[in-house]
Design an enzyme around this catalytic site. Structure first.
Site, PDB file in Angstrom:
ATOM      1  N   ASP A 181       0.854  -1.191   0.000  1.00  0.00           N
ATOM      2  CA  ASP A 181       0.000   0.000   0.000  1.00  0.00           C
ATOM      3  C   ASP A 181       0.889   1.240   0.000  1.00  0.00           C
ATOM      4  O   ASP A 181       0.723   2.141   0.819  1.00  0.00           O
ATOM      5  CB  ASP A 181      -0.921  -0.019   1.224  1.00  0.00           C
ATOM      6  CG  ASP A 181      -2.080   0.970   1.103  1.00  0.00           C
ATOM      7  OD1 ASP A 181      -2.461   1.300  -0.034  1.00  0.00           O
ATOM      8  OD2 ASP A 181      -2.602   1.407   2.147  1.00  0.00           O
ATOM      9  N   ASP A 189       3.289   1.836   7.997  1.00  0.00           N
ATOM     10  CA  ASP A 189       2.060   1.068   7.785  1.00  0.00           C
ATOM     11  C   ASP A 189       2.206  -0.054   6.763  1.00  0.00           C
ATOM     12  O   ASP A 189       1.777   0.069   5.612  1.00  0.00           O
ATOM     13  CB  ASP A 189       0.919   1.994   7.379  1.00  0.00           C
ATOM     14  CG  ASP A 189      -0.438   1.308   7.514  1.00  0.00           C
ATOM     15  OD1 ASP A 189      -0.485   0.183   8.037  1.00  0.00           O
ATOM     16  OD2 ASP A 189      -1.452   1.911   7.096  1.00  0.00           O
ATOM     17  N   ASN A 196       1.479   7.016   3.015  1.00  0.00           N
ATOM     18  CA  ASN A 196       2.253   6.106   3.862  1.00  0.00           C
ATOM     19  C   ASN A 196       3.753   6.383   3.792  1.00  0.00           C
ATOM     20  O   ASN A 196       4.562   5.531   4.159  1.00  0.00           O
ATOM     21  CB  ASN A 196       1.977   4.643   3.465  1.00  0.00           C
ATOM     22  CG  ASN A 196       0.658   4.142   4.033  1.00  0.00           C
ATOM     23  OD1 ASN A 196       0.186   4.643   5.051  1.00  0.00           O
ATOM     24  ND2 ASN A 196       0.066   3.161   3.385  1.00  0.00           N
TER      25      ASN A 196
END
Length: 327
Positions: free
Chosen positions: A203, A219, A208
């Site tokens: 992700d 994360d 992030n």
């Protein structure tokens, strides 16, 4: 061994007292209030400890990941950190990174600050290319045993079934929405043919990435196996020519540390389609969590679904166009 009490899929039982008890059971005395950070899938709180250091407590959504899957996320973060890659890994408290309290798995992280990564800054993109190349070079060393793999079954087919069951799509828009949705899903599934899978951040979008004298990756909650391009394509922005320059910058820096298969450029638009469809299904699955209607009230509006019909039409067009190429 202490038995873990099963909790419901939501956070109805996660109150302030439980959070404080869980943190203090690990030997950390909370000196401040709990500041809720921007997270919906899990519950994340920043606090000041009695040692005058700031930490972040992350409580995982029950029944989403297994203990082994969360531990594999933690181990991957530590593996990258041990290779001097700036990834925020959970603290080891009494030798463990994953803890449980009253049915909730949780971890404690150091609190890390920084400004937002600038996606249109080519110098910063070059930094990102080098560090993602380093991450992937380490990631190729072994495979995940428990974390899932990016798949058209989960991200497309299962997501369509979820959307068919939701009551949030206005009946008047059903035909238009599901017609274009199915066209996008069918073409994305046909075009998504990765040649290989490696361990990924999963992700790796600008939200992030924290920037302070270089990037810091946070994360890894969605880390899984997939094609390398998954950790690169979300850095792109702007028109086709701008994206081409950005990808060229990323790949040139990436290849200082890790070989890149340019055939994976053809996976960008299928992956974008997978993310779009999966995101709508994710909101539908989480709608019973009281935090979601409050945070995403527009999801239940007809205007949102009208916009998604248009967005899906644009994505269908993008899937029909030639793949992005490098200079």
């Amino acid at each position: 061994m202490k038995k873990i009490i099963e909790t419901s899929f939501d956070f109805a039982q996660l109150g302030p007292d439980l959070i404080l008890d869980a943190i203090e059971a690990k030997g950390l005395l909370v000196e401040s209030g709990l500041l809720a950070l921007n997270s919906y899938e899990n519950r994340v709180y920043q606090f000041l400890c009695d040692n005058n250091k700031r930490y972040v407590a992350k409580f995982y959504r029950p029944q989403r990941w297994s203990k082994q899957q969360i531990q594999e996320e933690h181990d991957f973060a530590w593996e990258l950190q041990n290779h001097e890659i700036p990834v925020v890994a959970p603290l080891k408290l009494n030798g463990d990174t994953l803890h449980s309290h009253q049915g909730f798995y949780f971890a404690i992280f150091p609190s890390v600050g920084g400004r937002q990564f600038e996606v249109d800054n080519l110098d910063q993109l070059e930094w990102m290319g080098r560090f993602i190349g380093r991450i992937h070079q380490v990631a190729k060393g072994k495979s995940f045993k428990f974390r899932p793999t990016f798949s058209i079954q989960e991200h497309l087919f299962d997501s369509v079934e979820t959307l068919k069951q939701t009551q949030l799509i206005p009946t008047s828009l059903h035909t238009a929405f599901f017609t274009i949705l199915q066209q996008v899903v069918d073409l994305a599934a046909k075009r998504y043919q990765p040649a290989s899978h490696i361990r990924l951040h999963g992700d790796c979008h600008p939200g992030n990435i924290l920037w302070r004298d270089g990037p810091t990756f946070v994360d890894l909650d969605d880390c899984r196996a997939g094609p390398a391009i998954q950790d690169l394509w979300m850095m792109l922005s702007g028109d086709h020519q701008h994206q081409r320059l950005q990808m060229d910058t990323l790949v040139e820096a990436y290849e200082e540390f890790c070989e890149f298969d340019k055939a994976e450029l053809a996976l960008i638009e299928p992956l974008r389609a997978m993310r779009m469809v999966h995101y709508m299904a994710w909101l539908s699955r989480r709608w019973q969590d009281p935090a979601f209607p409050q945070a995403f009230p527009w999801f239940a509006d007809a205007k949102y679904w009208e916009q998604q019909i248009l967005a899906l039409k644009e994505q269908l067009s993008a899937l029909h166009e030639p793949s992005l190429t490098l200079f």
